[in-house]
Design a protein around this motif. Structure first.
Motif, short mmCIF file in Angstrom:
data_model
loop_
_atom_site.label_atom_id
_atom_site.label_comp_id
_atom_site.label_asym_id
_atom_site.label_seq_id
_atom_site.Cartn_x
_atom_site.Cartn_y
_atom_site.Cartn_z
N LEU A 136 -13.58 17.04 52.27
CA LEU A 136 -13.16 15.77 52.85
C LEU A 136 -11.64 15.71 53.01
CD1 LEU A 136 -15.53 13.43 50.80
CD2 LEU A 136 -15.67 13.86 53.26
N GLU A 137 -10.91 16.15 51.99
CA GLU A 137 -9.45 16.10 52.07
C GLU A 137 -8.92 17.06 53.12
OE1 GLU A 137 -8.21 16.77 48.05
OE2 GLU A 137 -8.54 14.67 47.47
N ARG A 138 -9.60 18.16 53.32
CA ARG A 138 -9.18 19.13 54.34
C ARG A 138 -9.18 18.51 55.73
NH1 ARG A 138 -12.18 22.94 52.39
NH2 ARG A 138 -14.00 22.78 53.75
N HIS A 139 -10.01 17.50 55.94
CA HIS A 139 -10.10 16.85 57.24
C HIS A 139 -9.44 15.47 57.24
CE1 HIS A 139 -12.78 19.91 58.97
NE2 HIS A 139 -13.27 20.01 57.75
N GLY A 140 -8.67 15.18 56.20
CA GLY A 140 -7.96 13.91 56.14
C GLY A 140 -8.86 12.72 55.94
N LEU A 141 -9.98 12.92 55.27
CA LEU A 141 -10.96 11.86 55.07
C LEU A 141 -10.93 11.40 53.61
CD1 LEU A 141 -13.86 13.50 57.10
CD2 LEU A 141 -12.44 11.56 57.82
N PRO A 142 -11.34 10.15 53.32
CA PRO A 142 -11.29 9.65 51.94
C PRO A 142 -12.25 10.44 51.05
CG PRO A 142 -12.48 8.13 53.37
CD PRO A 142 -11.84 9.13 54.27
N SER A 143 -11.77 10.75 49.85
CA SER A 143 -12.56 11.59 48.96
C SER A 143 -12.81 10.95 47.60
CB SER A 143 -11.84 12.93 48.75
OG SER A 143 -10.58 12.73 48.13
N GLU A 144 -12.36 9.71 47.39
CA GLU A 144 -12.56 9.07 46.09
C GLU A 144 -13.88 8.29 46.08
OE1 GLU A 144 -9.29 6.71 44.88
OE2 GLU A 144 -7.82 8.35 45.00
N PHE A 145 -14.65 8.49 45.03
CA PHE A 145 -15.89 7.74 44.85
C PHE A 145 -16.24 7.74 43.37
CE2 PHE A 145 -17.00 12.11 45.99
CZ PHE A 145 -17.90 12.49 45.00
N TYR A 146 -17.12 6.83 42.97
CA TYR A 146 -17.50 6.68 41.56
C TYR A 146 -18.15 7.98 41.08
CZ TYR A 146 -19.56 4.62 37.34
OH TYR A 146 -19.91 4.35 36.04
N GLY A 147 -17.62 8.55 40.01
CA GLY A 147 -17.97 9.91 39.63
C GLY A 147 -19.08 10.07 38.62
N LEU A 148 -19.83 9.00 38.32
CA LEU A 148 -20.93 9.10 37.36
C LEU A 148 -22.25 8.84 38.08
CD1 LEU A 148 -21.53 9.44 34.26
CD2 LEU A 148 -21.63 6.93 34.17
N PRO A 149 -23.24 9.72 37.91
CA PRO A 149 -24.54 9.49 38.57
C PRO A 149 -25.16 8.17 38.15
CG PRO A 149 -24.41 11.74 37.74
CD PRO A 149 -23.22 11.00 37.18
N ASN A 150 -25.89 7.54 39.07
CA ASN A 150 -26.64 6.33 38.80
C ASN A 150 -28.12 6.65 38.60
OD1 ASN A 150 -24.37 5.19 40.95
ND2 ASN A 150 -24.76 3.83 39.23
N GLU A 151 -28.78 5.80 37.83
CA GLU A 151 -30.24 5.89 37.63
C GLU A 151 -30.68 7.25 37.11
OE1 GLU A 151 -32.71 3.73 40.57
OE2 GLU A 151 -30.82 3.46 41.68
N VAL A 152 -29.80 7.90 36.34
CA VAL A 152 -30.10 9.19 35.73
C VAL A 152 -29.84 9.07 34.24
CG1 VAL A 152 -29.43 11.63 35.59
CG2 VAL A 152 -29.51 10.49 37.81
N GLU A 153 -30.84 9.38 33.42
CA GLU A 153 -30.67 9.26 31.98
C GLU A 153 -29.66 10.30 31.47
OE1 GLU A 153 -34.16 9.12 29.64
OE2 GLU A 153 -35.18 7.65 30.90
N ASP A 154 -28.87 9.87 30.48
CA ASP A 154 -27.86 10.75 29.88
C ASP A 154 -26.97 11.40 30.94
OD1 ASP A 154 -28.99 10.26 27.30
OD2 ASP A 154 -30.53 11.76 27.71
N ALA A 155 -26.54 10.59 31.89
CA ALA A 155 -25.77 11.11 33.02
C ALA A 155 -24.45 11.71 32.58
CB ALA A 155 -25.52 9.99 34.04
N VAL A 156 -24.10 12.82 33.21
CA VAL A 156 -22.83 13.51 32.98
C VAL A 156 -21.99 13.34 34.25
CG1 VAL A 156 -21.73 15.75 32.54
CG2 VAL A 156 -23.94 15.20 31.47
N PRO A 157 -20.71 12.99 34.13
CA PRO A 157 -19.89 12.88 35.35
C PRO A 157 -19.98 14.15 36.18
CG PRO A 157 -18.69 12.04 33.44
CD PRO A 157 -19.95 12.66 32.91
N PHE A 158 -19.99 13.97 37.49
CA PHE A 158 -20.11 15.12 38.39
C PHE A 158 -19.05 16.19 38.06
CE2 PHE A 158 -21.41 11.49 41.24
CZ PHE A 158 -22.77 11.76 41.22
N ALA A 159 -17.83 15.76 37.85
CA ALA A 159 -16.73 16.70 37.64
C ALA A 159 -16.85 17.48 36.35
CB ALA A 159 -15.39 15.94 37.67
N GLU A 160 -17.67 16.98 35.42
CA GLU A 160 -17.81 17.64 34.12
C GLU A 160 -19.11 18.40 33.96
OE1 GLU A 160 -17.20 14.72 31.09
OE2 GLU A 160 -15.43 13.85 32.08
N ASP A 161 -20.01 18.30 34.94
CA ASP A 161 -21.32 18.95 34.86
C ASP A 161 -21.21 20.40 35.32
OD1 ASP A 161 -23.98 19.65 34.81
OD2 ASP A 161 -24.68 17.95 36.00
N ASP A 162 -20.72 21.24 34.42
CA ASP A 162 -20.42 22.62 34.80
C ASP A 162 -21.46 23.63 34.34
OD1 ASP A 162 -19.91 22.50 32.13
OD2 ASP A 162 -17.80 23.10 32.26
#
Length: 302
Positions: A105-131
């Motif tokens: 998204l940033e490569r094309h100058g588009l907005p890239s910020e969004f809420y980083g925790l999954p919804n409606e998922v038990e014991d959700a791990v933030p996307f950025a930390e789910d390695d």
């Protein structure tokens, strides 16, 4: 692969979980850059021939879409200047997929910020930390696409038989399910909320009106086997004892369910699914006293 392909948690669950989380990232980009539309219809993904796509996203004078492309096995970016880009779904982990989406998204100058925790998922791990390592199987993704291809005409026919307020046939990334919802035109009592990973204000707005809803749950990040479902809100008295062909009442969910495998194995899968959709709606409408003469019509042939 049969016309209605086999889908199972044991074989396809890991890939479907990854697709669920990928779809959430796409939907959250749309959510972060959109005015709210009633019942969250604007953020639902749209079934397209090659997978699932956002509605157009407008931000800073730019317009773009994101598609969960199950033919190219990538998140496909399409922009208002005709530029296309893609991010392979086989990124190795959810964190790598998240980082790749932000970078694309940033490569094309588009907005890239969004809420980083999954919804409606038990014991959700933030996307950025789910390695943790995630395996992506293109065959499992193709099976999901083929299954949607077979069931969508049945849902579209069901949707066409209603002239009152109704949602499109669309795909919610929160719970990873295809859904269509009909409305009686009457207000509903406030929903009690309590859905894990979903703010109560969203649930209550989604169920502000009396509804009959049906859909297909595609497993995603949860445990279980895929199934079709049908429910009413508020649940009419006697709904659990209604005559719903092929379905089973689920007390925990408070809805009728029809296993996908049962439909797939039927001599006429489309007819079985149609009976389930039509009968479950009729039970809600009759038990709750909907004005069916005003709200229904014969589906118009192509």
């Amino acid at each position: 692969m049969t016309a209605w392909p086999e889908l199972s948690h044991d074989r396809d669950g890991e890939t479907l979980a990854l697709l669920h989380l990928a779809s959430q990232m796409m939907g959250k980009v749309k959510l972060a850059n959109s005015y709210w539309v009633n019942h969250g219809w604007h953020i639902a993904l749209q079934p397209v021939p090659d997978g699932l796509s956002t509605l157009p996203i407008d931000a800073g004078g730019r317009r773009f879409t994101l598609t969960l492309d199950l033919c190219r096995h990538a998140i496909l970016l399409g922009t208002d200047n005709g530029t296309l880009d893609q991010l392979a779904l086989d990124a190795g982990s959810v964190a790598a997929l998240y980082q790749g989406l932000v970078a694309m998204l940033e490569r094309h100058g588009l907005p890239s910020e969004f809420y980083g925790l999954p919804n409606e998922v038990e014991d959700a791990v933030p996307f950025a930390e789910d390695d943790r390592a995630r395996r992506y199987d293109p065959d499992s993704a193709a099976r999901l696409r083929a299954a949607l291809t077979q069931m969508l005409p049945v849902f579209d026919h069901h949707r066409a038989g209603f002239s009152g307020k109704s949602s499109p046939v669309h795909f919610f990334w929160g719970s990873f399910d295809l859904a269509v919802t009909r409305f009686s035109g009457r207000d509903a009592p406030p929903h009690p909320g309590g859905i894990p990973g979903l703010p109560d204000r969203i649930t209550r707005e989604a169920y502000s009106d009396e509804v009959s809803s049906a859909g297909f749950w595609a497993i995603g990040a949860a445990e279980g086997e895929p199934f079709f479902y049908a429910y009413g809100y508020p649940t009419p008295d006697g709904f659990s004892e209604a005559d719903i062909p092929h379905g089973d009442w689920n007390d925990e969910l408070g809805e009728w369910v029809l296993p996908y495998e049962k439909v797939r194995a039927a001599d006429d899968p489309a007819a079985m699914l149609k009976d389930f959709l039509d009968s479950s709606y009729a039970a809600v409408a009759d038990l709750a006293g909907w004005d069916r003469d005003r709200l229904e019509r014969a589906p118009v042939a192509p």
